[in-house]
Design a protein around this motif. Structure first.
Motif, PDB file in Angstrom:
ATOM      1  N   VAL A 218       0.857  -1.193   0.000  1.00 26.09           N
ATOM      2  CA  VAL A 218       0.000   0.000   0.000  1.00 26.09           C
ATOM      3  C   VAL A 218       0.889   1.236   0.000  1.00 26.09           C
ATOM      4  O   VAL A 218       1.685   1.437   0.922  1.00 26.09           O
ATOM      5  CB  VAL A 218      -0.939   0.024   1.219  1.00 26.09           C
ATOM      6  N   SER A 219       0.766   2.056  -1.031  1.00 35.59           N
ATOM      7  CA  SER A 219       1.558   3.283  -1.113  1.00 35.59           C
ATOM      8  C   SER A 219       0.882   4.402  -0.329  1.00 35.59           C
ATOM      9  O   SER A 219      -0.320   4.356  -0.044  1.00 35.59           O
ATOM     10  CB  SER A 219       1.717   3.711  -2.574  1.00 35.59           C
ATOM     11  N   LEU A 220       1.672   5.403   0.004  1.00 37.66           N
ATOM     12  CA  LEU A 220       1.144   6.626   0.596  1.00 37.66           C
ATOM     13  C   LEU A 220       1.093   7.707  -0.463  1.00 37.66           C
ATOM     14  O   LEU A 220       1.996   7.820  -1.300  1.00 37.66           O
ATOM     15  CB  LEU A 220       2.030   7.099   1.750  1.00 37.66           C
ATOM     16  N   ILE A 221       0.024   8.496  -0.440  1.00 37.19           N
ATOM     17  CA  ILE A 221      -0.071   9.696  -1.261  1.00 37.19           C
ATOM     18  C   ILE A 221       0.374  10.855  -0.373  1.00 37.19           C
ATOM     19  O   ILE A 221      -0.182  11.064   0.709  1.00 37.19           O
ATOM     20  CB  ILE A 221      -1.509   9.933  -1.748  1.00 37.19           C
ATOM     21  N   GLU A 222       1.392  11.572  -0.808  1.00 37.92           N
ATOM     22  CA  GLU A 222       1.923  12.676  -0.012  1.00 37.92           C
ATOM     23  C   GLU A 222       1.583  13.999  -0.697  1.00 37.92           C
ATOM     24  O   GLU A 222       2.012  14.247  -1.816  1.00 37.92           O
ATOM     25  CB  GLU A 222       3.436  12.538   0.160  1.00 37.92           C
ATOM     26  N   LEU A 223       0.811  14.814  -0.006  1.00 37.48           N
ATOM     27  CA  LEU A 223       0.425  16.130  -0.507  1.00 37.48           C
ATOM     28  C   LEU A 223       1.235  17.189   0.220  1.00 37.48           C
ATOM     29  O   LEU A 223       1.140  17.331   1.440  1.00 37.48           O
ATOM     30  CB  LEU A 223      -1.070  16.371  -0.282  1.00 37.48           C
ATOM     31  N   SER A 224       2.047  17.930  -0.520  1.00 37.49           N
ATOM     32  CA  SER A 224       2.820  19.043   0.042  1.00 37.49           C
ATOM     33  C   SER A 224       2.194  20.347  -0.445  1.00 37.49           C
ATOM     34  O   SER A 224       2.134  20.600  -1.653  1.00 37.49           O
ATOM     35  CB  SER A 224       4.287  18.956  -0.403  1.00 37.49           C
ATOM     36  N   ARG A 225       1.725  21.152   0.487  1.00 38.30           N
ATOM     37  CA  ARG A 225       1.005  22.386   0.131  1.00 38.30           C
ATOM     38  C   ARG A 225       1.725  23.599   0.723  1.00 38.30           C
ATOM     39  O   ARG A 225       1.980  23.664   1.917  1.00 38.30           O
ATOM     40  CB  ARG A 225      -0.425  22.318   0.646  1.00 38.30           C
ATOM     41  N   THR A 226       2.042  24.565  -0.158  1.00 36.03           N
ATOM     42  CA  THR A 226       2.622  25.831   0.268  1.00 36.03           C
ATOM     43  C   THR A 226       1.565  26.910   0.129  1.00 36.03           C
ATOM     44  O   THR A 226       1.038  27.124  -0.969  1.00 36.03           O
ATOM     45  CB  THR A 226       3.859  26.195  -0.570  1.00 36.03           C
ATOM     46  N   GLU A 233       4.266  36.508   0.576  1.00 33.69           N
ATOM     47  CA  GLU A 233       5.106  35.689   1.449  1.00 33.69           C
ATOM     48  C   GLU A 233       4.414  34.374   1.788  1.00 33.69           C
ATOM     49  O   GLU A 233       3.186  34.305   1.892  1.00 33.69           O
ATOM     50  CB  GLU A 233       5.441  36.434   2.747  1.00 33.69           C
ATOM     51  N   PRO A 234       5.194  33.298   1.952  1.00 38.64           N
ATOM     52  CA  PRO A 234       4.600  32.020   2.358  1.00 38.64           C
ATOM     53  C   PRO A 234       4.061  32.116   3.775  1.00 38.64           C
ATOM     54  O   PRO A 234       4.717  32.645   4.668  1.00 38.64           O
ATOM     55  CB  PRO A 234       5.770  31.032   2.277  1.00 38.64           C
ATOM     56  N   MET A 235       2.865  31.605   3.981  1.00 34.18           N
ATOM     57  CA  MET A 235       2.255  31.594   5.310  1.00 34.18           C
ATOM     58  C   MET A 235       2.451  30.259   6.019  1.00 34.18           C
ATOM     59  O   MET A 235       2.527  30.208   7.250  1.00 34.18           O
ATOM     60  CB  MET A 235       0.741  31.853   5.206  1.00 34.18           C
ATOM     61  N   ARG A 236       2.517  29.197   5.224  1.00 32.18           N
ATOM     62  CA  ARG A 236       2.521  27.860   5.829  1.00 32.18           C
ATOM     63  C   ARG A 236       2.973  26.846   4.799  1.00 32.18           C
ATOM     64  O   ARG A 236       2.713  26.997   3.602  1.00 32.18           O
ATOM     65  CB  ARG A 236       1.106  27.519   6.319  1.00 32.18           C
ATOM     66  N   PHE A 237       3.662  25.813   5.277  1.00 35.82           N
ATOM     67  CA  PHE A 237       3.979  24.658   4.448  1.00 35.82           C
ATOM     68  C   PHE A 237       3.439  23.434   5.180  1.00 35.82           C
ATOM     69  O   PHE A 237       3.764  23.200   6.350  1.00 35.82           O
ATOM     70  CB  PHE A 237       5.490  24.535   4.233  1.00 35.82           C
ATOM     71  N   THR A 238       2.564  22.663   4.515  1.00 35.25           N
ATOM     72  CA  THR A 238       1.895  21.528   5.153  1.00 35.25           C
ATOM     73  C   THR A 238       2.132  20.264   4.337  1.00 35.25           C
ATOM     74  O   THR A 238       1.983  20.274   3.112  1.00 35.25           O
ATOM     75  CB  THR A 238       0.380  21.777   5.279  1.00 35.25           C
ATOM     76  N   VAL A 239       2.481  19.191   5.030  1.00 34.80           N
ATOM     77  CA  VAL A 239       2.643  17.883   4.393  1.00 34.80           C
ATOM     78  C   VAL A 239       1.609  16.935   4.999  1.00 34.80           C
ATOM     79  O   VAL A 239       1.574  16.743   6.220  1.00 34.80           O
ATOM     80  CB  VAL A 239       4.061  17.321   4.606  1.00 34.80           C
ATOM     81  N   THR A 240       0.753  16.377   4.144  1.00 37.03           N
ATOM     82  CA  THR A 240      -0.264  15.434   4.579  1.00 37.03           C
ATOM     83  C   THR A 240      -0.050  14.117   3.848  1.00 37.03           C
ATOM     84  O   THR A 240       0.162  14.109   2.639  1.00 37.03           O
ATOM     85  CB  THR A 240      -1.683  15.957   4.280  1.00 37.03           C
ATOM     86  N   VAL A 241      -0.085  13.016   4.583  1.00 31.81           N
ATOM     87  CA  VAL A 241       0.077  11.703   3.960  1.00 31.81           C
ATOM     88  C   VAL A 241      -1.223  10.917   4.101  1.00 31.81           C
ATOM     89  O   VAL A 241      -1.843  10.894   5.171  1.00 31.81           O
ATOM     90  CB  VAL A 241       1.265  10.921   4.545  1.00 31.81           C
ATOM     91  N   TYR A 242      -1.624  10.307   2.977  1.00 34.99           N
ATOM     92  CA  TYR A 242      -2.863   9.542   2.904  1.00 34.99           C
ATOM     93  C   TYR A 242      -2.553   8.130   2.399  1.00 34.99           C
ATOM     94  O   TYR A 242      -1.993   7.983   1.311  1.00 34.99           O
ATOM     95  CB  TYR A 242      -3.833  10.176   1.904  1.00 34.99           C
ATOM     96  N   PRO A 243      -2.912   7.072   3.112  1.00 34.25           N
ATOM     97  CA  PRO A 243      -2.771   5.734   2.552  1.00 34.25           C
ATOM     98  C   PRO A 243      -3.693   5.581   1.341  1.00 34.25           C
ATOM     99  O   PRO A 243      -4.863   5.967   1.378  1.00 34.25           O
ATOM    100  CB  PRO A 243      -3.210   4.805   3.693  1.00 34.25           C
TER     101      PRO A 243
END
Length: 267
Positions: A218-226, A233-243
């Motif tokens: 089972v792979s993970l889907i990794e969403l990196s959002r800036t 200016e960047p406010m936030r960097f978020t990494v979410t992983v979903y099986p």
């Protein structure tokens, strides 16, 4: 045919699982019991179990035995904002809760684990910070119907805290949403975001949390959002992983009627 006896055993076990004779989540009979039941050799039984394991129908737990996988109903996660940018509904947490309610699912999250780290690599680049600059990380486990569904880590410049956004370092949810909080505390208005989506195998800790097979099937889907403010200016960097076995990600682009997304059940 004698050469396909393992497949006959596998098919019969599937029928018993689907009918409820072997309940989901329960332990399969031992190899010896299956050998006796099907008058088969040890290798034939092992081939049948291996075939079921590769298709994620059963899960081997070292030292305990082989268990029938629980039936997973996929959860559709909307990654695009429903109401435009700049309001409190654009937090990933709010979208997560809204998506769950539309699908009659029950969302929950752990209390955030807050740490102060030195920015490095991708985090430093996406937040446009020098290597070693301090950042606040907020890490949460997310659940659907009490089952582990995703992991999320958000990074914020520590300078936001010194400028007045002190609640970022509190190990508690920001009830109104971080978008609204940063707007009220720092005058930063969200303008948009950039997403990068990739697939990768889980590490050991992720496999344990999500209850994934040890063979990394089972792979993970990794969403990196800036996320960017209207100032640029960047406010936030978020990494979410979903099986990938329990999540479906989608975007609505343009004028799309609001309607419940039809989520297909597991195969």
């Amino acid at each position: 045919m004698a050469g396909s006896k393992w497949r006959t055993i596998a098919d019969d076990l599937i029928k018993k699982i689907d009918s409820g004779e072997i309940p989901r989540g329960s332990q399969l009979p031992t190899e010896l019991e299956l050998q006796v039941e099907y008058d088969a050799s040890r290798n034939t039984v092992r081939d049948a179990i291996k075939w079921l394991t590769q298709r994620q129908l059963v899960l081997a737990q070292p030292g305990r035995g082989t268990f029938v996988s629980r039936k997973i109903t996929p959860f559709a996660v909307e990654l695009s904002p429903r109401h435009g940018f700049g309001n409190g509904d654009d937090d990933e947490g709010g979208a997560y809760v809204a998506s769950a309610r539309v699908q009659n699912r029950r969302p929950s999250t752990s209390d955030p684990r807050v740490e102060i780290r030195k920015a490095a690599g991708l985090v430093a680049r996406q937040l446009q910070l020098d290597e070693g600059t301090r950042v606040v990380t907020r890490y949460q486990q997310r659940f659907i119907d009490d089952d582990p569904w995703s992991l999320q880590t958000s990074f914020y410049p520590m300078a936001f805290v010194t400028r007045g956004a002190e609640r970022l370092v509190d190990a508690a949810d920001v009830e109104e949403g971080v978008v609204k909080y940063l707007q009220s505390s720092l005058g930063l208005t969200q303008a948009g975001y950039q997403d990068l989506i990739a697939a990768r195998p889980p590490d050991q800790q992720e496999s344990v949390f999500f209850g994934l097979p040890d063979n990394a099937s089972v792979s993970l889907i990794e969403l990196s959002r800036t996320v960017y403010a209207t100032t640029g200016e960047p406010m936030r960097f978020t990494v979410t992983v979903y099986p990938a076995d329990r999540n479906q990600l989608y975007y609505n682009i343009g004028e799309v009627p609001e309607s419940r997304l039809e989520v297909p059940g597991p195969a």
